[in-house]
Write a protein that holds these residues in place. Sequence first.
Motif, PDB file in Angstrom:
ATOM      1  N   UNK A 287       0.830  -1.204   0.000  1.00 29.35           N
ATOM      2  CA  UNK A 287       0.000   0.000   0.000  1.00 29.35           C
ATOM      3  C   UNK A 287       0.865   1.255   0.000  1.00 29.35           C
ATOM      4  N   UNK A 288       2.092   1.115   0.507  1.00 25.98           N
ATOM      5  CA  UNK A 288       3.088   2.179   0.435  1.00 25.98           C
ATOM      6  C   UNK A 288       4.364   1.581  -0.135  1.00 25.98           C
ATOM      7  N   UNK A 289       5.251   2.448  -0.592  1.00 26.00           N
ATOM      8  CA  UNK A 289       6.525   1.953  -1.120  1.00 26.00           C
ATOM      9  C   UNK A 289       7.322   1.265  -0.021  1.00 26.00           C
ATOM     10  N   UNK A 290       7.263   1.793   1.188  1.00 31.72           N
ATOM     11  CA  UNK A 290       7.985   1.184   2.304  1.00 31.72           C
ATOM     12  C   UNK A 290       7.467  -0.219   2.594  1.00 31.72           C
ATOM     13  N   UNK A 291       6.148  -0.376   2.582  1.00 28.80           N
ATOM     14  CA  UNK A 291       5.578  -1.701   2.820  1.00 28.80           C
ATOM     15  C   UNK A 291       6.012  -2.680   1.734  1.00 28.80           C
ATOM     16  N   UNK A 292       6.046  -2.217   0.496  1.00 27.33           N
ATOM     17  CA  UNK A 292       6.468  -3.088  -0.603  1.00 27.33           C
ATOM     18  C   UNK A 292       7.909  -3.540  -0.422  1.00 27.33           C
ATOM     19  N   UNK A 293       8.785  -2.646   0.002  1.00 30.89           N
ATOM     20  CA  UNK A 293      10.183  -3.001   0.228  1.00 30.89           C
ATOM     21  C   UNK A 293      10.316  -3.984   1.386  1.00 30.89           C
ATOM     22  N   UNK A 294       9.529  -3.784   2.430  1.00 32.63           N
ATOM     23  CA  UNK A 294       9.562  -4.712   3.557  1.00 32.63           C
ATOM     24  C   UNK A 294       9.088  -6.098   3.121  1.00 32.63           C
ATOM     25  N   UNK A 295       8.052  -6.140   2.298  1.00 36.68           N
ATOM     26  CA  UNK A 295       7.570  -7.430   1.795  1.00 36.68           C
ATOM     27  C   UNK A 295       8.621  -8.095   0.919  1.00 36.68           C
ATOM     28  N   UNK A 296       9.340  -7.294   0.126  1.00 33.38           N
ATOM     29  CA  UNK A 296      10.391  -7.856  -0.727  1.00 33.38           C
ATOM     30  C   UNK A 296      11.475  -8.508   0.118  1.00 33.38           C
ATOM     31  N   UNK A 362      15.927 -13.780 -11.583  1.00 32.43           N
ATOM     32  CA  UNK A 362      15.137 -13.625 -10.366  1.00 32.43           C
ATOM     33  C   UNK A 362      14.836 -12.160 -10.077  1.00 32.43           C
ATOM     34  N   UNK A 363      15.796 -11.294 -10.261  1.00 34.17           N
ATOM     35  CA  UNK A 363      15.637  -9.882  -9.877  1.00 34.17           C
ATOM     36  C   UNK A 363      14.966  -9.042 -10.956  1.00 34.17           C
ATOM     37  N   UNK A 364      15.332  -9.273 -12.219  1.00 29.29           N
ATOM     38  CA  UNK A 364      14.853  -8.383 -13.275  1.00 29.29           C
ATOM     39  C   UNK A 364      13.387  -8.597 -13.607  1.00 29.29           C
ATOM     40  N   UNK A 365      12.854  -9.767 -13.283  1.00 30.47           N
ATOM     41  CA  UNK A 365      11.470 -10.050 -13.650  1.00 30.47           C
ATOM     42  C   UNK A 365      10.480  -9.694 -12.545  1.00 30.47           C
ATOM     43  N   UNK A 366      10.945  -9.064 -11.465  1.00 30.19           N
ATOM     44  CA  UNK A 366      10.005  -8.692 -10.405  1.00 30.19           C
ATOM     45  C   UNK A 366       9.849  -7.180 -10.332  1.00 30.19           C
ATOM     46  N   UNK A 367       8.629  -6.754 -10.056  1.00 28.77           N
ATOM     47  CA  UNK A 367       8.297  -5.343  -9.924  1.00 28.77           C
ATOM     48  C   UNK A 367       7.827  -5.109  -8.494  1.00 28.77           C
ATOM     49  N   UNK A 368       8.455  -4.183  -7.808  1.00 33.42           N
ATOM     50  CA  UNK A 368       8.167  -3.902  -6.403  1.00 33.42           C
ATOM     51  C   UNK A 368       7.598  -2.497  -6.292  1.00 33.42           C
ATOM     52  N   UNK A 369       6.459  -2.365  -5.615  1.00 33.65           N
ATOM     53  CA  UNK A 369       5.934  -1.030  -5.417  1.00 33.65           C
ATOM     54  C   UNK A 369       4.466  -0.997  -5.099  1.00 33.65           C
ATOM     55  N   UNK A 370       3.916   0.200  -5.059  1.00 36.09           N
ATOM     56  CA  UNK A 370       2.488   0.387  -4.854  1.00 36.09           C
ATOM     57  C   UNK A 370       1.765   0.063  -6.153  1.00 36.09           C
ATOM     58  N   UNK A 371       0.438  -0.123  -6.109  1.00 36.34           N
ATOM     59  CA  UNK A 371      -0.293  -0.354  -7.358  1.00 36.34           C
ATOM     60  C   UNK A 371      -0.054   0.736  -8.399  1.00 36.34           C
ATOM     61  N   UNK A 372       0.022   1.982  -7.961  1.00 35.60           N
ATOM     62  CA  UNK A 372       0.265   3.072  -8.914  1.00 35.60           C
ATOM     63  C   UNK A 372       1.659   2.966  -9.529  1.00 35.60           C
ATOM     64  N   UNK A 373       2.664   2.627  -8.710  1.00 34.34           N
ATOM     65  CA  UNK A 373       4.017   2.478  -9.235  1.00 34.34           C
ATOM     66  C   UNK A 373       4.110   1.289 -10.195  1.00 34.34           C
ATOM     67  N   UNK A 374       3.406   0.218  -9.870  1.00 34.36           N
ATOM     68  CA  UNK A 374       3.389  -0.944 -10.753  1.00 34.36           C
ATOM     69  C   UNK A 374       2.730  -0.576 -12.082  1.00 34.36           C
ATOM     70  N   UNK A 375       1.653   0.181 -12.031  1.00 37.04           N
ATOM     71  CA  UNK A 375       1.001   0.628 -13.262  1.00 37.04           C
ATOM     72  C   UNK A 375       1.945   1.480 -14.098  1.00 37.04           C
TER      73      UNK A 375
END
Length: 465
Positions: A287-296, A362-375
């Motif tokens: 939901x936030x960029x920080x949360x996405x990084x923590x999940x990563x 493994x690294x290049x095929x993943x997108x990390x971020x909020x829904x807006x950043x992913x879009x």
Amino acid sequence: MTIPLHFNAFVMNTNSHIQHGHWRRPEAQQVDFENVDLWIDLARLLEEAKFDAMFFADVTGHYGDADADFEVYARHGLQIPSNDPTVLLGALAVSTREIGLALTSNVAQNHPYNFARQVSTLDHISRGRIAWNIVTGTQDNGARNFGLPQLTDHSERYRWAEEYVDVVYKLWEGSWDDGAVLKDKASGVYADATKIHKIYHEGERYRVEGPHLPAPSPQRTPLLFQAGSSASGREFAARNAEATFIIAPTPEIARRQIEDTRRLAVEAGREPGDIKFFQGLSFIIGDTEEEAREKAAEYDRYSSTEGYLAHSALVDKFGRVYDPSTPIKEIDTNTARGFLSWVSQAITDREPVVGDVAILGRRSSRVIGTPAQIADRLAEWQAAGVDGINVINWVLPGSFEEFAEKVLPVLRERGLAQSEYSPGPLRQKLFGASLLNDRHPAAKYRGAFATGARTWEEARALSTV
């Protein structure tokens, strides 16, 4: 005007497909992949989310050195055990109504006559929602399971594939004319034999008489995917594919491959838009960029480096596995040539080595971020020429649930994802027509066997006229 991207769920009828180690997570249900209810529930979830298709990968043997211990694959459940997706698609076809169903089958694992019959049956059952991912195999062990001493040479496998598709095209497109099935109870005529033809195919590998036993299915020929990215693979795709699956490490590298393949398609008498390109990506959503990084970071704790290395193991032409420290420029292998080229293009600050294949993939095929950043990121891939995304999951069904709930609404707001299915069979949904267009090489077989040949000798004589 923004054009919606297409979205496929990239899955495999196994425990550990791409993201190795994640089957151990408490919420991961792929550990019970043999339970058909898991797949039926997932197919319905994806259909509700308006995914275009479920895209099933497959293999016919274990990876790596065919003579070596395969303990690491069994311990991780890394595509062993795995079950046949073709059989599973029958269950999914009767449990859904709109979503496409794509199977992978390599040219060594099934005789083209039998394969054509299976696919036509599935296309009938699904009312025209079947796609075939055409591959040529990647494992020596898989080749041995079908009586070969090892994987056939790379370029020869594509020559083999050309004859294989030639046989199935003849069966799907040429063996039955339109209007052959009458179902006329009054006259007692079910089908008009004058509109059903033997194909009398005689080539280097196959001798197939016909006729095709199934009557034409809604698509006749299934939607045609192809996953090869080497020079031979791109040439094959340019002639035959309607959709190509790529896992390019950057949008720019994807752009170069797409432009080159479209150029080859034009040279083969087709149009650039006759092929759609699907990039493989996985998503870590916050939901936030920080949360996405923590999940990563949490995902990384589950990820198995050993599993990724085992999956990406490269073998030489004698079947021996290369050490991860081997420079890519020294590799002489029968597989993964396209991806090796991508890795070499992506790493420019040092000499790329075999171990980079697993790390970069493994690294290049993943997108990390909020829904807006992913879009935003998906818009960049689209700008590079990508038509769709093969969504790679971490866990089933959670990865797709989260993508459907959080990312797709944002994509729809931006016009990057469909809100409803278009009518008709899968090809019609993607290209506007249920049958292959006249530019495709299979189209030349429509009406080609209405010559009246009744024997092999007559067929040979007619073919020389």
